[in-house]
Design a protein around this motif. Structure first.
Motif, PDB file in Angstrom:
ATOM      1  N   PHE A  23     -32.795  72.932  -5.832  1.00  8.99           N
ATOM      2  CA  PHE A  23     -32.518  73.155  -4.418  1.00  8.99           C
ATOM      3  C   PHE A  23     -33.374  72.237  -3.544  1.00  8.99           C
ATOM      4  CE2 PHE A  23     -32.624  75.779  -0.478  1.00  8.99           C
ATOM      5  CZ  PHE A  23     -31.257  75.899  -0.292  1.00  8.99           C
ATOM      6  N   GLY A  24     -34.346  71.569  -4.155  1.00 11.86           N
ATOM      7  CA  GLY A  24     -35.303  70.740  -3.425  1.00 11.86           C
ATOM      8  C   GLY A  24     -34.695  69.733  -2.465  1.00 11.86           C
ATOM      9  N   PRO A  25     -33.643  68.995  -2.866  1.00  8.77           N
ATOM     10  CA  PRO A  25     -33.089  68.012  -1.931  1.00  8.77           C
ATOM     11  C   PRO A  25     -32.586  68.607  -0.621  1.00  8.77           C
ATOM     12  CG  PRO A  25     -32.392  67.510  -4.158  1.00  8.77           C
ATOM     13  CD  PRO A  25     -33.080  68.859  -4.215  1.00  8.77           C
ATOM     14  N   VAL A  26     -32.105  69.848  -0.653  1.00  7.28           N
ATOM     15  CA  VAL A  26     -31.656  70.497   0.586  1.00  7.28           C
ATOM     16  C   VAL A  26     -32.837  70.712   1.522  1.00  7.28           C
ATOM     17  CG1 VAL A  26     -30.618  72.595   1.561  1.00  7.28           C
ATOM     18  CG2 VAL A  26     -29.719  71.616  -0.566  1.00  7.28           C
ATOM     19  N   VAL A  27     -33.918  71.241   0.979  1.00  6.71           N
ATOM     20  CA  VAL A  27     -35.118  71.485   1.778  1.00  6.71           C
ATOM     21  C   VAL A  27     -35.713  70.156   2.238  1.00  6.71           C
ATOM     22  CG1 VAL A  27     -37.384  72.598   1.829  1.00  6.71           C
ATOM     23  CG2 VAL A  27     -35.524  73.626   0.511  1.00  6.71           C
ATOM     24  N   ALA A  28     -35.732  69.171   1.344  1.00  3.96           N
ATOM     25  CA  ALA A  28     -36.297  67.862   1.689  1.00  3.96           C
ATOM     26  C   ALA A  28     -35.527  67.210   2.830  1.00  3.96           C
ATOM     27  CB  ALA A  28     -36.301  66.957   0.461  1.00  3.96           C
ATOM     28  N   GLU A  29     -34.217  67.287   2.786  1.00  2.00           N
ATOM     29  CA  GLU A  29     -33.412  66.675   3.851  1.00  2.00           C
ATOM     30  C   GLU A  29     -33.723  67.317   5.193  1.00  2.00           C
ATOM     31  OE1 GLU A  29     -28.717  65.950   4.834  1.00  2.00           O
ATOM     32  OE2 GLU A  29     -29.373  65.838   2.745  1.00  2.00           O
ATOM     33  N   TRP A  30     -33.851  68.651   5.200  1.00  2.00           N
ATOM     34  CA  TRP A  30     -34.219  69.322   6.450  1.00  2.00           C
ATOM     35  C   TRP A  30     -35.598  68.853   6.917  1.00  2.00           C
ATOM     36  CZ3 TRP A  30     -38.588  72.351   6.827  1.00  2.00           C
ATOM     37  CH2 TRP A  30     -38.835  72.843   8.118  1.00  2.00           C
ATOM     38  N   PHE A  31     -36.577  68.830   5.998  1.00  2.00           N
ATOM     39  CA  PHE A  31     -37.933  68.463   6.403  1.00  2.00           C
ATOM     40  C   PHE A  31     -37.982  67.021   6.903  1.00  2.00           C
ATOM     41  CE2 PHE A  31     -42.240  66.877   5.561  1.00  2.00           C
ATOM     42  CZ  PHE A  31     -42.914  67.697   6.465  1.00  2.00           C
ATOM     43  N   LEU A  32     -37.302  66.119   6.247  1.00  2.00           N
ATOM     44  CA  LEU A  32     -37.302  64.726   6.681  1.00  2.00           C
ATOM     45  C   LEU A  32     -36.648  64.574   8.049  1.00  2.00           C
ATOM     46  CD1 LEU A  32     -36.532  63.033   3.267  1.00  2.00           C
ATOM     47  CD2 LEU A  32     -38.712  63.020   4.505  1.00  2.00           C
ATOM     48  N   SER A  33     -35.728  65.470   8.385  1.00  2.00           N
ATOM     49  CA  SER A  33     -35.151  65.443   9.734  1.00  2.00           C
ATOM     50  C   SER A  33     -36.191  65.831  10.780  1.00  2.00           C
ATOM     51  CB  SER A  33     -33.929  66.366   9.828  1.00  2.00           C
ATOM     52  OG  SER A  33     -34.313  67.738   9.891  1.00  2.00           O
ATOM     53  N   ARG A  34     -37.177  66.628  10.383  1.00  2.00           N
ATOM     54  CA  ARG A  34     -38.269  67.003  11.299  1.00  2.00           C
ATOM     55  C   ARG A  34     -39.247  65.834  11.471  1.00  2.00           C
ATOM     56  NH1 ARG A  34     -36.171  69.775  14.253  1.00  2.00           N
ATOM     57  NH2 ARG A  34     -34.460  68.769  13.229  1.00  2.00           N
ATOM     58  N   THR A  35     -39.565  65.150  10.386  1.00  4.47           N
ATOM     59  CA  THR A  35     -40.494  64.023  10.502  1.00  4.47           C
ATOM     60  C   THR A  35     -39.858  62.866  11.267  1.00  4.47           C
ATOM     61  OG1 THR A  35     -39.838  63.054   8.372  1.00  4.47           O
ATOM     62  CG2 THR A  35     -41.663  64.640   8.347  1.00  4.47           C
ATOM     63  N   ALA A  36     -38.533  62.748  11.197  1.00  2.00           N
ATOM     64  CA  ALA A  36     -37.834  61.662  11.893  1.00  2.00           C
ATOM     65  C   ALA A  36     -37.962  61.788  13.410  1.00  2.00           C
ATOM     66  CB  ALA A  36     -36.364  61.642  11.488  1.00  2.00           C
ATOM     67  N   LEU A  37     -38.287  62.974  13.907  1.00  2.00           N
ATOM     68  CA  LEU A  37     -38.436  63.191  15.345  1.00  2.00           C
ATOM     69  C   LEU A  37     -39.789  62.725  15.872  1.00  2.00           C
ATOM     70  CD1 LEU A  37     -36.923  66.804  15.581  1.00  2.00           C
ATOM     71  CD2 LEU A  37     -35.791  64.621  16.096  1.00  2.00           C
ATOM     72  N   ARG A  38     -40.675  62.340  14.960  1.00  2.00           N
ATOM     73  CA  ARG A  38     -42.049  62.020  15.343  1.00  2.00           C
ATOM     74  C   ARG A  38     -42.306  60.523  15.214  1.00  2.00           C
ATOM     75  NH1 ARG A  38     -45.559  66.986  14.861  1.00  2.00           N
ATOM     76  NH2 ARG A  38     -47.211  65.447  15.098  1.00  2.00           N
ATOM     77  N   GLU A  39     -43.008  59.990  16.213  1.00  2.00           N
ATOM     78  CA  GLU A  39     -43.355  58.576  16.186  1.00  2.00           C
ATOM     79  C   GLU A  39     -44.713  58.328  15.537  1.00  2.00           C
ATOM     80  OE1 GLU A  39     -43.042  57.094  20.145  1.00  2.00           O
ATOM     81  OE2 GLU A  39     -40.872  57.406  20.246  1.00  2.00           O
ATOM     82  N   ASP A  40     -45.464  59.400  15.249  1.00  2.00           N
ATOM     83  CA  ASP A  40     -46.810  59.210  14.702  1.00  2.00           C
ATOM     84  C   ASP A  40     -46.824  59.082  13.181  1.00  2.00           C
ATOM     85  OD1 ASP A  40     -45.991  61.871  14.641  1.00  2.00           O
ATOM     86  OD2 ASP A  40     -47.961  62.699  15.095  1.00  2.00           O
ATOM     87  N   PHE A  41     -45.659  59.235  12.528  1.00  2.00           N
ATOM     88  CA  PHE A  41     -45.595  59.132  11.076  1.00  2.00           C
ATOM     89  C   PHE A  41     -44.601  58.064  10.632  1.00  2.00           C
ATOM     90  CE2 PHE A  41     -46.845  63.703  11.407  1.00  2.00           C
ATOM     91  CZ  PHE A  41     -48.040  63.621  10.703  1.00  2.00           C
TER      92      PHE A  41
END
Length: 197
Positions: A23-41
Motif C-alpha cells: 500500500f506504500g505507493p498510495v501513501v507516498a503519492e499523497w505525501f509527495l503531493s504535500r512536499t510539492a507545495l513547499r519551496e523549502d525542500f
C-alpha cells in the motif's frame, strides 16, 4: 546572501515497504503531493522495492549489492533530512528498511528524520517507536510529530485521494515544519563545526 540559509533543503523520502501488493505507493503519492507545495525542500525518493539491498552486510559488497548501494548511498549522503514512510509488520518495521539503515552510518548523522506510518489499528506507530531507537544509534534526530494512518486502506478512496484530508494534511505540515527547522539548524551548525559522531 547566505547560501546555506537560502538553499532548498534536500529531503530524502524513503518508501520502506517492498511487500507484494504493498500500500506504500498510495501513501507516498499523497505525501509527495504535500512536499510539492513547499519551496523549502528539494525531494528525492528512495523506494526500497526498486533498490533491494541484501540483509547480509559486508565490508566488500559484491556487484549486485554494490549496484544497489550506488543507487541509494549518494542520495542519503546528499540529504539534509529524511522522511521514512513505513508500514508496520508484526509490531515492527520492514527488514528492507533495517537493511538500508545498517548499510549506512555517516549518511544519517546529525540530520533530522520524520515518519509517515500506516497500518491497522496501531497505524504503524509501534514501528515508528522502534525506529526512533534505531535512528538515535545512528546519531540522527527524530522529530516529535508524525503522520499516522490507522486502518489506512479505509482512509483512501480508489485512485489514491484521501477521503478526509484535513487531519493528515495538517499533520504533514507540522512535521515538515519541524524537519525544516532542524535540517536548517543542523546544516548551518555543521558549516561552523563538523559533526564528529
Amino acid at each position: 546572501m547566505d547560501l546555506t540559509r537560502s538553499a532548498p533543503l534536500r529531503l530524502a523520502v524513503v518508501v520502506a515497504s517492498n511487500r507484494e501488493g504493498r500500500f506504500g505507493p498510495v501513501v507516498a503519492e499523497w505525501f509527495l503531493s504535500r512536499t510539492a507545495l513547499r519551496e523549502d525542500f528539494a525531494v528525492d525518493v528512495v523506494d526500497l522495492a526498486l533498490t533491494p539491498l541484501p540483509t547480509a552486510l559486508s565490508h566488500r559488497p559484491g556487484p549486485e549489492a554494490r549496484a544497489a548501494l550506488d543507487a541509494v548511498s549518494p542520495v542519503l549522503a546528499a540529504a539534509d533530512a529524511f522522511v521514512v514512510l513505513t508500514p508496520e509488520y508484526n509490531h515492527s518495521f520492514p527488514a528492507s528498511l533495517k537493511a538500508l539503515v545498517d548499510w549506512h552510518f555517516t549518511e544519517w548523522q546529525a540530520k533530522p528524520v520524520g515518519f509517515v506510518s500506516y497500518g491497522g489499528m496501531a497505524g504503524g506507530l509501534r514501528a515508528v517507536e522502534q525506529l526512533r531507537q534505531v535512528f538515535a544509534e545512528m546519531h540522527a534526530v527524530t522529530v516529535r510529530d508524525t503522520v499516522s494512518f490507522h486502518r489506512a486502506g479505509e482512509l483512501f478512496a480508489e485512485g489514491g485521494a484521501l477521503r478526509d484530508p484535513a487531519g493528515p494534511d495538517g499533520a504533514a505540515k507540522t512535521m515538515l515544519d519541524q524537519i525544516a527547522w532542524w535540517a536548517r539548524a543542523l546544516r548551518e551548525a555543521k558549516t561552523v563545526l563538523p559533526y564528529a559522531g
